[in-house]
Design a protein around this motif. Structure first.
Motif, mmCIF file in Angstrom:
data_model
loop_
_atom_site.group_PDB
_atom_site.id
_atom_site.type_symbol
_atom_site.label_atom_id
_atom_site.label_comp_id
_atom_site.label_asym_id
_atom_site.label_seq_id
_atom_site.Cartn_x
_atom_site.Cartn_y
_atom_site.Cartn_z
ATOM 1 N N GLN A 110 11.253 6.643 -67.222
ATOM 2 C CA GLN A 110 10.497 7.660 -67.965
ATOM 3 C C GLN A 110 9.022 7.495 -67.652
ATOM 4 O OE1 GLN A 110 11.432 8.509 -72.135
ATOM 5 N NE2 GLN A 110 9.282 8.120 -72.588
ATOM 6 N N LYS A 165 3.467 15.635 -71.624
ATOM 7 C CA LYS A 165 4.449 15.883 -70.568
ATOM 8 C C LYS A 165 5.102 14.557 -70.200
ATOM 9 C CE LYS A 165 5.024 17.415 -65.836
ATOM 10 N NZ LYS A 165 4.367 17.731 -64.572
ATOM 11 N N ASP A 217 8.350 13.015 -67.642
ATOM 12 C CA ASP A 217 9.420 13.316 -66.698
ATOM 13 C C ASP A 217 10.297 12.082 -66.515
ATOM 14 O OD1 ASP A 217 8.127 11.739 -64.695
ATOM 15 O OD2 ASP A 217 7.059 13.481 -63.959
ATOM 16 N N THR A 237 13.303 10.159 -63.910
ATOM 17 C CA THR A 237 13.957 10.061 -62.610
ATOM 18 C C THR A 237 14.962 8.916 -62.669
ATOM 19 O OG1 THR A 237 12.210 8.598 -61.803
ATOM 20 C CG2 THR A 237 11.998 10.936 -61.265
#
Length: 73
Positions: free
Chosen positions: A26, A35, A37, A39
């Motif tokens: 994270q 924000k 994102d 992966t």
């Protein structure tokens, strides 16, 4: 994101568990509005083939599974 039969809370808890377990990374961005994102980590990526095989099996047997569920109701 929407997954039939799953609440936002359940999806968030699952994602947090995957982050805690080292499967997902994270990244928080210092932005307004906030924000974040996500992966897959190397460990998370190593599970991709297994998960996709399970997904393919589910798609292949979907009608049989639904028929079995309907016959027990």
């Amino acid at each position: 994101m929407s997954i039939e039969g799953s609440s936002q809370k359940m999806l968030t808890q699952a994602l947090c568990s995957m982050v805690r377990d080292g499967l997902v990374l994270q990244r928080d961005h210092a932005e307004v509005p906030p924000k974040v994102d996500h992966t897959l980590t190397e460990s998370g990526n190593s599970l991709r083939d297994c998960v996709m095989k399970l997904n393919d099996w589910g798609l292949e047997h979907h009608e049989h599974i639904l028929a079995a569920r309907n016959s027990t109701i």
